[in-house]
Motif scaffolding. Sequence first.
Motif, PDB file in Angstrom:
ATOM      1  N   THR A  10       0.833  -1.197   0.000  1.00 24.19           N
ATOM      2  CA  THR A  10       0.000   0.000   0.000  1.00 24.19           C
ATOM      3  C   THR A  10       0.874   1.255   0.000  1.00 24.19           C
ATOM      4  O   THR A  10       1.694   1.435   0.903  1.00 24.19           O
ATOM      5  CB  THR A  10      -0.918   0.024   1.233  1.00 24.19           C
ATOM      6  N   LEU A  11       0.706   2.099  -1.005  1.00 30.08           N
ATOM      7  CA  LEU A  11       1.413   3.364  -1.088  1.00 30.08           C
ATOM      8  C   LEU A  11       0.404   4.506  -1.064  1.00 30.08           C
ATOM      9  O   LEU A  11      -0.701   4.372  -1.596  1.00 30.08           O
ATOM     10  CB  LEU A  11       2.223   3.461  -2.392  1.00 30.08           C
ATOM     11  N   THR A  12       0.787   5.626  -0.455  1.00 23.14           N
ATOM     12  CA  THR A  12      -0.050   6.815  -0.543  1.00 23.14           C
ATOM     13  C   THR A  12       0.054   7.376  -1.961  1.00 23.14           C
ATOM     14  O   THR A  12       0.916   6.967  -2.752  1.00 23.14           O
ATOM     15  CB  THR A  12       0.413   7.881   0.462  1.00 23.14           C
ATOM     16  N   THR A  13      -0.808   8.321  -2.290  1.00 25.58           N
ATOM     17  CA  THR A  13      -0.781   8.903  -3.632  1.00 25.58           C
ATOM     18  C   THR A  13       0.567   9.528  -3.944  1.00 25.58           C
ATOM     19  O   THR A  13       1.145   9.308  -5.020  1.00 25.58           O
ATOM     20  CB  THR A  13      -1.884   9.969  -3.778  1.00 25.58           C
ATOM     21  N   SER A  14       1.106  10.311  -3.021  1.00 27.78           N
ATOM     22  CA  SER A  14       2.379  10.980  -3.293  1.00 27.78           C
ATOM     23  C   SER A  14       3.533   9.982  -3.332  1.00 27.78           C
ATOM     24  O   SER A  14       4.487  10.172  -4.096  1.00 27.78           O
ATOM     25  CB  SER A  14       2.650  12.077  -2.254  1.00 27.78           C
ATOM     26  N   GLN A  15       3.474   8.920  -2.540  1.00 28.92           N
ATOM     27  CA  GLN A  15       4.512   7.892  -2.610  1.00 28.92           C
ATOM     28  C   GLN A  15       4.484   7.200  -3.967  1.00 28.92           C
ATOM     29  O   GLN A  15       5.523   6.922  -4.567  1.00 28.92           O
ATOM     30  CB  GLN A  15       4.329   6.873  -1.484  1.00 28.92           C
ATOM     31  N   ARG A  16       3.278   6.946  -4.466  1.00 26.75           N
ATOM     32  CA  ARG A  16       3.164   6.329  -5.788  1.00 26.75           C
ATOM     33  C   ARG A  16       3.667   7.287  -6.871  1.00 26.75           C
ATOM     34  O   ARG A  16       4.318   6.869  -7.840  1.00 26.75           O
ATOM     35  CB  ARG A  16       1.706   5.929  -6.051  1.00 26.75           C
ATOM     36  N   GLN A  17       3.389   8.583  -6.715  1.00 24.98           N
ATOM     37  CA  GLN A  17       3.900   9.569  -7.661  1.00 24.98           C
ATOM     38  C   GLN A  17       5.426   9.523  -7.710  1.00 24.98           C
ATOM     39  O   GLN A  17       6.031   9.596  -8.785  1.00 24.98           O
ATOM     40  CB  GLN A  17       3.445  10.979  -7.266  1.00 24.98           C
ATOM     41  N   LEU A  18       6.054   9.420  -6.550  1.00 26.07           N
ATOM     42  CA  LEU A  18       7.512   9.375  -6.490  1.00 26.07           C
ATOM     43  C   LEU A  18       8.049   8.165  -7.250  1.00 26.07           C
ATOM     44  O   LEU A  18       8.969   8.291  -8.067  1.00 26.07           O
ATOM     45  CB  LEU A  18       7.971   9.334  -5.035  1.00 26.07           C
ATOM     46  N   VAL A  19       7.457   7.000  -7.009  1.00 27.97           N
ATOM     47  CA  VAL A  19       7.926   5.786  -7.669  1.00 27.97           C
ATOM     48  C   VAL A  19       7.736   5.898  -9.179  1.00 27.97           C
ATOM     49  O   VAL A  19       8.615   5.528  -9.969  1.00 27.97           O
ATOM     50  CB  VAL A  19       7.203   4.553  -7.108  1.00 27.97           C
ATOM     51  N   VAL A  20       6.589   6.425  -9.608  1.00 28.56           N
ATOM     52  CA  VAL A  20       6.321   6.564 -11.038  1.00 28.56           C
ATOM     53  C   VAL A  20       7.292   7.557 -11.676  1.00 28.56           C
ATOM     54  O   VAL A  20       7.757   7.344 -12.801  1.00 28.56           O
ATOM     55  CB  VAL A  20       4.861   6.994 -11.278  1.00 28.56           C
ATOM     56  N   ALA A  21       7.617   8.637 -10.985  1.00 27.02           N
ATOM     57  CA  ALA A  21       8.568   9.617 -11.525  1.00 27.02           C
ATOM     58  C   ALA A  21       9.929   8.972 -11.758  1.00 27.02           C
ATOM     59  O   ALA A  21      10.599   9.241 -12.767  1.00 27.02           O
ATOM     60  CB  ALA A  21       8.695  10.807 -10.577  1.00 27.02           C
ATOM     61  N   LEU A  22      10.353   8.105 -10.843  1.00 26.43           N
ATOM     62  CA  LEU A  22      11.632   7.424 -11.011  1.00 26.43           C
ATOM     63  C   LEU A  22      11.573   6.356 -12.105  1.00 26.43           C
ATOM     64  O   LEU A  22      12.557   6.108 -12.801  1.00 26.43           O
ATOM     65  CB  LEU A  22      12.054   6.783  -9.685  1.00 26.43           C
ATOM     66  N   ALA A  23      10.409   5.730 -12.264  1.00 28.33           N
ATOM     67  CA  ALA A  23      10.259   4.640 -13.237  1.00 28.33           C
ATOM     68  C   ALA A  23       9.689   5.111 -14.567  1.00 28.33           C
ATOM     69  O   ALA A  23       9.453   4.276 -15.452  1.00 28.33           O
ATOM     70  CB  ALA A  23       9.362   3.555 -12.652  1.00 28.33           C
ATOM     71  N   GLU A  24       9.487   6.413 -14.737  1.00 28.96           N
ATOM     72  CA  GLU A  24       8.793   6.926 -15.922  1.00 28.96           C
ATOM     73  C   GLU A  24       9.415   6.431 -17.228  1.00 28.96           C
ATOM     74  O   GLU A  24       8.712   5.982 -18.142  1.00 28.96           O
ATOM     75  CB  GLU A  24       8.784   8.453 -15.905  1.00 28.96           C
ATOM     76  N   HIS A  25      10.728   6.513 -17.368  1.00 27.04           N
ATOM     77  CA  HIS A  25      11.376   6.134 -18.627  1.00 27.04           C
ATOM     78  C   HIS A  25      11.252   4.638 -18.890  1.00 27.04           C
ATOM     79  O   HIS A  25      11.127   4.215 -20.042  1.00 27.04           O
ATOM     80  CB  HIS A  25      12.846   6.547 -18.603  1.00 27.04           C
ATOM     81  N   VAL A  26      11.268   3.827 -17.830  1.00 23.32           N
ATOM     82  CA  VAL A  26      11.099   2.385 -17.994  1.00 23.32           C
ATOM     83  C   VAL A  26       9.667   2.067 -18.415  1.00 23.32           C
ATOM     84  O   VAL A  26       9.434   1.266 -19.323  1.00 23.32           O
ATOM     85  CB  VAL A  26      11.442   1.643 -16.692  1.00 23.32           C
ATOM     86  N   LEU A  27       8.695   2.719 -17.781  1.00 20.22           N
ATOM     87  CA  LEU A  27       7.287   2.425 -18.052  1.00 20.22           C
ATOM     88  C   LEU A  27       6.834   2.936 -19.416  1.00 20.22           C
ATOM     89  O   LEU A  27       5.912   2.376 -20.013  1.00 20.22           O
ATOM     90  CB  LEU A  27       6.414   3.051 -16.957  1.00 20.22           C
ATOM     91  N   SER A  28       7.462   3.997 -19.899  1.00 16.42           N
ATOM     92  CA  SER A  28       6.991   4.625 -21.143  1.00 16.42           C
ATOM     93  C   SER A  28       7.756   4.186 -22.375  1.00 16.42           C
ATOM     94  O   SER A  28       7.396   4.579 -23.484  1.00 16.42           O
ATOM     95  CB  SER A  28       7.065   6.152 -21.010  1.00 16.42           C
ATOM     96  N   GLN A  29       8.791   3.366 -22.242  1.00 15.58           N
ATOM     97  CA  GLN A  29       9.559   2.952 -23.416  1.00 15.58           C
ATOM     98  C   GLN A  29       8.710   2.033 -24.293  1.00 15.58           C
ATOM     99  O   GLN A  29       8.008   1.156 -23.795  1.00 15.58           O
ATOM    100  CB  GLN A  29      10.853   2.258 -23.005  1.00 15.58           C
TER     101      GLN A  29
END
Length: 241
Positions: free
Chosen positions: A132-151
């Motif tokens: 379970t992640l809070t909204t802002s915690q999930r935002q942080l993880v997505v920001a770090l993983a953005e290039h991996v997720l969007s390739q």
Amino acid sequence: MHAVRPLKVEFCGEWYTVEEGAPFTIGRESDLTIDDNPYLHRTFLTLSSEFGLWWLSNVGQLLSATVSDATGSVQAWVAPGAKLPLVFQTVHVMFSAGSTTYDFTVHAEEDFYNTSLTAEPADGGTTILPVTLTTSQRQLVVALAEHVLSQPVAGRATVPTSAEAAGRLGWSMTTFNRKLDNVCEKLDKIGVDGLRGGRGKLATNRRARLVEYAVATRLVSADDLALLDRGADGEAEEARA
């Protein structure tokens, strides 16, 4: 002992066949040449058959790899010197060298196990057991993983610096570092390896390991990329809750 069937390895849209015999090497100068990244070992991983099974071995000295099944519900961290039997028909392998994260997929023809994201409780119902992640915690993880997720094609992507990720979210560095500490502490408490370290220590490795774990276990996915457009709104919503 019966012969094992060949493996198929998929990396950046290219396919490789792995036969019994000499180990199939993966690294900077190997059977599967990943990249000329100087942070990557010449030979980092090997695929070999032994005792009627295929094994993934980490023959490097510094880097580790994250291995997961097709659903992300089974995940392992393969440290230097470790080896892991491949018992699923599809296995995803992720690892980081410097600021770049790489991933490839191993496909087996054997009748191996399949896994499910769900657990069956005693009453016969079905429950899903996510972190379970809070909204802002999930935002942080997505920001770090953005290039991996969007390739468009899996293979290689960069992990942003803390400053770049904080800027992407519109956060201060103080806010970003605090939330990164919180996320890593939360995952460390449930047994995720590779995230523990003092403030400012192994920051690049910690970010890369967080991305590997989050993507491999489907903690975040491409569907979460829309969270990045919310910027500081996630933190504000949590403050009002």
